[in-house]
Design an enzyme around this catalytic site. Structure first.
Site, PDB file in Angstrom:
ATOM      1  CB  CYS A 100      -0.897  -0.021   1.228  1.00 18.55           C
ATOM      2  SG  CYS A 100      -1.727   1.535   1.581  1.00 18.55           S
ATOM      3  CD  GLU A 101      -0.329   5.305  -3.903  1.00 22.55           C
ATOM      4  OE1 GLU A 101      -1.112   6.256  -4.006  1.00 22.55           O
ATOM      5  OE2 GLU A 101       0.317   4.864  -4.872  1.00 22.55           O
ATOM      6  CG  HIS A 102      -2.572   5.466   1.113  1.00 22.59           C
ATOM      7  ND1 HIS A 102      -3.801   4.895   0.865  1.00 22.59           N
ATOM      8  CD2 HIS A 102      -2.355   6.357   0.121  1.00 22.59           C
ATOM      9  CE1 HIS A 102      -4.315   5.425  -0.225  1.00 22.59           C
ATOM     10  NE2 HIS A 102      -3.467   6.309  -0.697  1.00 22.59           N
ATOM     11  CG  HIS A 103      -0.592   3.352   6.176  1.00 18.82           C
ATOM     12  ND1 HIS A 103      -1.833   3.211   5.599  1.00 18.82           N
ATOM     13  CD2 HIS A 103      -0.706   4.351   7.075  1.00 18.82           C
ATOM     14  CE1 HIS A 103      -2.678   4.082   6.136  1.00 18.82           C
ATOM     15  NE2 HIS A 103      -2.017   4.785   7.029  1.00 18.82           N
ATOM     16  CD  GLN A 141      -8.048  -4.812  -3.687  1.00 21.79           C
ATOM     17  OE1 GLN A 141      -7.733  -4.782  -2.497  1.00 21.79           O
ATOM     18  NE2 GLN A 141      -9.047  -5.545  -4.134  1.00 21.79           N
ATOM     19  CG  HIS A 169      -5.778  -3.691   1.829  1.00 23.59           C
ATOM     20  ND1 HIS A 169      -5.151  -2.814   0.975  1.00 23.59           N
ATOM     21  CD2 HIS A 169      -6.674  -4.374   1.065  1.00 23.59           C
ATOM     22  CE1 HIS A 169      -5.636  -2.949  -0.249  1.00 23.59           C
ATOM     23  NE2 HIS A 169      -6.574  -3.888  -0.214  1.00 23.59           N
ATOM     24  CB  CYS A 171      -2.856  -0.194   5.988  1.00 23.59           C
ATOM     25  SG  CYS A 171      -3.960  -0.375   4.587  1.00 23.59           S
TER      26      CYS A 171
END
Length: 211
Positions: A100-103, A141, A169, A171
């Site tokens: 995941c690019e956020h976390h 995703q 996920h 996260c």
């Protein structure tokens, strides 16, 4: 990430030679940051268990993001064959591992992909490879699902493409809402799969257990 390979490791596993390639300059650059990160977390990067951790993390990140250096369309074009077959081709239960690019935490699950040939088929192993190329990048995703669909559609020009992805996920499971059993499903369709009958057949095939 650069394709200039300057270092590699070899490891014998079950009679096969595994070769992992790394860019040594990139390893050093990432590792230096992780020495600072460990210190910021209150750890001692000089203690025995952490001595090589910055280098290991740097190599792991290179492996987990190696999709940036691969052209997925070229993979497909390298195994395209003229064929008059015009029925649905389904490859299901393709394992997916991404970040995941956020976390920068993992998400993983399965992809189910179908296409309807329009004069060309592709070697079946290339479809999971395309999934891997896009998955081995920092992702969400939803975008991953669309990128796989668009690559197959634009490269093969089939009568239609269908992609369904089911992932968990970390996260969501390890932090934040901490819902360990939640699954996220995304889908993307082109051409003939926008027809309810064709799409329903695809969904039935990916959920069926064939003996």
């Amino acid at each position: 990430m650069t394709n200039n390979i300057e270092d590699f490791e070899e490891e014998e596993q079950n009679g096969y030679l595994k070769i992992d390639h790394y860019n040594e300059k990139t390893v050093d650059r990432i590792a230096a940051h992780y020495v600072d990160i460990l210190a910021a977390l209150g750890e001692d990067s000089h203690r025995e268990g952490l001595l090589k951790t910055p280098q290991r993390v740097a190599k792991a990140l290179q492996f987990l993001t190696h999709g940036y250096g691969v052209d997925p369309a070229a993979l497909l074009r390298g195994a395209m064959f003229e064929e008059e077959y015009s029925q649905m081709v389904v490859v299901k239960d393709i394992e997916v591992y991404s970040m995941c690019e956020h976390h920068m935490l993992p998400f993983f699950g399965k992809a189910h992909i179908a296409y309807i040939p329009n004069g060309h088929i592709v070697g079946l192993s290339k479809i999971p490879r395309v999934v891997d190329v896009f998955a081995r990048r920092l992702q969400v995703q939803e975008r991953l699902t669309n990128e796989i669909r668009d690559c197959i559609q634009e490269t093969l020009a089939p009568a239609g493409v269908a992609v369904v992805m089911e992932c968990q996920h970390m996260c969501m499971a390890m932090r934040g809402v901490q819902k360990q059993n939640s699954v996220t499903t995304t889908s993307a369709f082109t051409g003939a799969f926008q027809n309810d009958v064709t799409r329903s057949e695809f969904l039935r095939l990916i959920t069926a257990t064939l003996v």
